[in-house]
Design a protein around this motif. Structure first.
Motif, mmCIF file in Angstrom:
data_model
loop_
_atom_site.group_PDB
_atom_site.id
_atom_site.type_symbol
_atom_site.label_atom_id
_atom_site.label_comp_id
_atom_site.label_asym_id
_atom_site.label_seq_id
_atom_site.Cartn_x
_atom_site.Cartn_y
_atom_site.Cartn_z
ATOM 1 N N SER A 1 0.826 -1.210 0.000
ATOM 2 C CA SER A 1 0.000 0.000 0.000
ATOM 3 C C SER A 1 0.859 1.259 0.000
ATOM 4 N N LYS A 2 1.979 1.235 0.724
ATOM 5 C CA LYS A 2 2.883 2.377 0.765
ATOM 6 C C LYS A 2 3.732 2.446 -0.497
ATOM 7 N N LYS A 3 4.128 1.282 -0.984
ATOM 8 C CA LYS A 3 4.969 1.229 -2.178
ATOM 9 C C LYS A 3 4.235 1.816 -3.381
ATOM 10 N N ASP A 4 2.947 1.542 -3.490
ATOM 11 C CA ASP A 4 2.165 2.037 -4.623
ATOM 12 C C ASP A 4 2.074 3.564 -4.643
ATOM 13 N N GLN A 5 2.318 4.191 -3.501
ATOM 14 C CA GLN A 5 2.229 5.648 -3.417
ATOM 15 C C GLN A 5 3.563 6.347 -3.681
ATOM 16 N N LEU A 6 4.629 5.568 -3.817
ATOM 17 C CA LEU A 6 5.946 6.162 -4.039
ATOM 18 C C LEU A 6 6.043 6.756 -5.438
ATOM 19 N N THR A 7 6.686 7.898 -5.552
ATOM 20 C CA THR A 7 6.974 8.457 -6.868
ATOM 21 C C THR A 7 8.152 7.694 -7.483
ATOM 22 N N ILE A 8 8.382 7.905 -8.774
ATOM 23 C CA ILE A 8 9.517 7.249 -9.425
ATOM 24 C C ILE A 8 10.816 7.655 -8.740
ATOM 25 N N ALA A 9 10.926 8.942 -8.399
ATOM 26 C CA ALA A 9 12.141 9.434 -7.742
ATOM 27 C C ALA A 9 12.359 8.744 -6.404
ATOM 28 N N GLU A 10 11.291 8.569 -5.635
ATOM 29 C CA GLU A 10 11.408 7.921 -4.322
ATOM 30 C C GLU A 10 11.780 6.443 -4.473
ATOM 31 N N ARG A 11 11.236 5.780 -5.495
ATOM 32 C CA ARG A 11 11.588 4.382 -5.742
ATOM 33 C C ARG A 11 13.074 4.241 -6.074
ATOM 34 N N LEU A 12 13.557 5.111 -6.945
ATOM 35 C CA LEU A 12 14.959 5.028 -7.348
ATOM 36 C C LEU A 12 15.897 5.283 -6.173
ATOM 37 N N GLN A 13 15.489 6.149 -5.264
ATOM 38 C CA GLN A 13 16.315 6.415 -4.083
ATOM 39 C C GLN A 13 16.443 5.165 -3.225
ATOM 40 N N VAL A 14 15.333 4.448 -3.055
ATOM 41 C CA VAL A 14 15.371 3.198 -2.289
ATOM 42 C C VAL A 14 16.225 2.161 -3.002
ATOM 43 N N MET A 15 16.048 2.050 -4.317
ATOM 44 C CA MET A 15 16.735 1.023 -5.091
ATOM 45 C C MET A 15 18.246 1.214 -5.108
ATOM 46 N N ILE A 16 18.689 2.453 -5.267
ATOM 47 C CA ILE A 16 20.135 2.676 -5.384
ATOM 48 C C ILE A 16 20.844 2.472 -4.048
ATOM 49 N N LYS A 17 20.107 2.600 -2.946
ATOM 50 C CA LYS A 17 20.705 2.377 -1.634
ATOM 51 C C LYS A 17 20.967 0.890 -1.376
#
Length: 594
Positions: A372-388
């Motif tokens: 439910s929280k993941k679906d609300q992430l913007t592309i920018a927020e997703r990429l920040q999580v992924m690169i970490k």
């Protein structure tokens, strides 16, 4: 007795009759050297009375200056050596020059050529020179035979470049030629992959190696006839992990409906002690191979699970589902094990699956976030999580480079929001160049922003001219489409949903502009009625009045005009990305009209 290791494959080819691997006397060899750096393809074309076929293609990048090909010579056929030169374009390699040079290969013969790219000219027949001998270069041979197969096709040998496969040679295999012969220049040992568009198998090669194998078509098995110690051990590893790779790990296209996550999980857990023991026993005189094999083992053990659960995310979906976008329903055991044991050494770029593994690893990092929280992430927020998820600067630069190519960005505003915070990770020449190019792709669009959009008029369905001036004080969403455009029509249902949500807002106008030719007016009117398209529908005769003026060369395109009649944005998210599109609409509606 010679030990033969059998590996399950997905290779299916047709041929009639068998041919000994040693019966290569009817083969000719062409060796060549480029006197200048070039990215090139060398293709040997066989021409007979009833066909023309590329019997072998050799691909050369700028890291090497020589090439060699070996191919069967058919009596009464003519042959051409085609030299294709490529240059780096804006987004991909582009063909720069082509020359066809007639050759007369002889069975059992060897010919040598010198190629100078800067003077390659078909009309003058310059740039290709016959030479007596060439400076010796290191190479390896891989010979083989296709047995009891069903259909004809191509067979490609690829090398690993930055974690992905790069073709080195492609052979056309047919009923008359069940044997294949790869003769490959090589300067460093490493992994190579043999296969076609549907599958691939990993082998290991060193300068001077002479290897041979069989591909059994009916049972889809690959069998070594002549191998080396490295491939001996590699084959043992492939055999060990077969219970967790037999679902299609080595296939390009995965049938999600046939995946069994429960059975895979049971096999995976049961196999882990044996895998751990096998890895601890890897030793030998070839230290380079030992390091690479351990890397391959770690990647296979991780990637086999990640790839299965990634594709299992769409299991049960109806119709063609295509590539999944993210992981769903991953068992808790794998959420912990795959992240805890993630392979983050830059050595994975020496493995053909390295780039794909890095892609799935970063996507997998999102499983720690509730859906439910993941679906609300913007592309920018997703990429920040992924690169970490990548504690390695080299791999972070590669990840950024790949995301710059694959992430859908609509305009400069989105680019800055998405990739601006990640620019610091562009630490390699490749990533820096990709970032600069991606940024530049959107600069041209900004020339229109804030400028008047009242500079065109088009006829509506009744033939009445409509100007954007008619909508002064309103926000206008423009959909540029055409009757022949499949992706355009695919957006219609989503566009209707957006229109429905704003139907009571008198400050919102929806305009459709078709780029169909005037002579196709009836077809346009018919589709407008059939699809029950709302808003104002206009016809832009082959783009003469609107599309060409704004440099629109691909559709669908969604554009936005603000209440002052100025361009707010000339490239918006599609209605299928409704939530993102609505942010633009709501922001424009909230602004005050001057």
């Amino acid at each position: 007795m010679q030990r033969i290791y059998t590996i399950i494959t997905g290779f299916i080819l047709f041929f009639g009759g068998l041919q000994s691997l040693s019966a290569q006397s009817d083969y000719a060899t062409i060796n060549g050297v480029f006197t200048e750096k070039a990215t090139a393809e060398i293709t040997i074309v066989e021409k007979s009375t009833n066909r023309s076929i590329a019997v072998v293609q050799s691909f050369k990048d700028q890291s090497q200056d020589c090439f060699t090909v070996r191919f069967p010579v058919v009596e009464d056929s003519e042959y051409l050596m085609k030299v294709l030169l490529y240059k780096q374009g804006t987004r991909r390699m582009e063909l720069e020059n082509v020359m066809s040079y007639p050759i007369k290969p002889k069975a059992g013969g060897v010919e040598a050529y010198s190629i100078k790219p800067s003077v390659l000219d078909q009309t003058a027949m310059t740039g290709v020179t016959v030479v007596k001998t060439l400076k010796p270069f290191s190479s390896f041979n891989l010979t083989g035979e296709l047995k009891h197969s069903l259909t004809a096709g191509q067979l490609t040998l690829s090398k690993v470049v930055n974690g992905q496969l790069q073709p080195v040679q492609t052979l056309n295999i047919d009923a008359r030629r069940p044997a294949f012969y790869f003769h490959i220049p090589i300067t460093e040992e490493g992994f190579y992959y043999i296969g076609n568009l549907g599958w691939h198998k990993r082998i290991y090669a060193k300068p001077g190696d002479s290897l041979s194998l069989f591909i059994e078509g009916d049972s889809h098995e690959l069998q070594w006839e002549k191998t080396n110690k490295e491939n001996d051990l590699l084959a043992q590893w492939h055999g060990l992990i077969e219970p967790i790779t037999n679902w299609g790990y080595e296939r390009t296209i995965v049938n999600a409906s046939k995946l069994d996550p429960d059975a895979f999980t049971a096999n995976y857990k049961q196999l882990q002690p044996a895998i751990k023991n096998f890895m601890s026993l890897v030793s030998g005189p070839n230290a380079t191979f030992n390091r690479l094999l351990k890397t391959v083992m770690a990647v296979d053990n991780q990637f086999a699970a990640m790839k299965l659960f990634f594709y299992a995310s769409v299991k049960g979906a109806k119709g063609y589902v295509g590539m999944p976008k993210e992981f769903r329903d991953v068992p808790v055991y794998f959420k912990d094990a795959l992240l805890r044991n993630a392979v983050t050494s830059s050595r994975i770029m020496q493995v053909g699956e390295g780039r794909d593994y890095l892609d799935l690893l970063t996507k997998f990092s999102l499983v720690t976030i509730e859906d439910s929280k993941k679906d609300q992430l913007t592309i920018a927020e997703r990429l920040q999580v992924m690169i970490k998820a990548i504690p390695n600067d080299t791999l972070r630069a590669i990840f950024l480079n790949d995301q710059l190519k694959s992430t859908e960005i609509n305009n400069l505003r989105e680019f800055k929001a998405t990739f601006g915070p990640l620019e610091k990770y562009a630490t390699t020449p490749e990533a820096k160049k990709r970032y600069k190019e991606a940024y530049g792709n959107f600069l041209g669009d900004t020339a229109y922003l804030g400028k008047s959009a009242w500079n065109f008029s088009l006829p509506d369905t009744a033939g009445k001219l409509v100007s954007m001036k008619d909508f002064k004080g309103k926000v206008v969403l423009i959909d540029v489409w055409a009757t022949w455009c499949g992706p355009c029509k695919a957006e219609f249902p989503f566009l209707r949903e957006v229109e429905e949500e704003y139907k009571n807002n008198e400050n919102m106008v929806f305009v459709g502009i078709s780029t169909d030719k005037l002579e196709k007016r009836d077809a346009w009117l018919g589709l407008v009625q059939k699809e029950k398209l709302g808003g104002v529908q206009l016809l832009d005769d082959f783009g003469k009045g609107f599309a060409r003026k704004y440099g629109i060369n691909s559709i669908p395109r969604f554009m936005l005009i603000d209440k002052q009649g100025r361009w707010e944005e000339i490239s918006l998210p599609r209605p299928s990305d409704k939530n993102n599109l609505k942010k633009y609409l709501d922001e424009a509606l909230a602004a005050k009209a001057s």
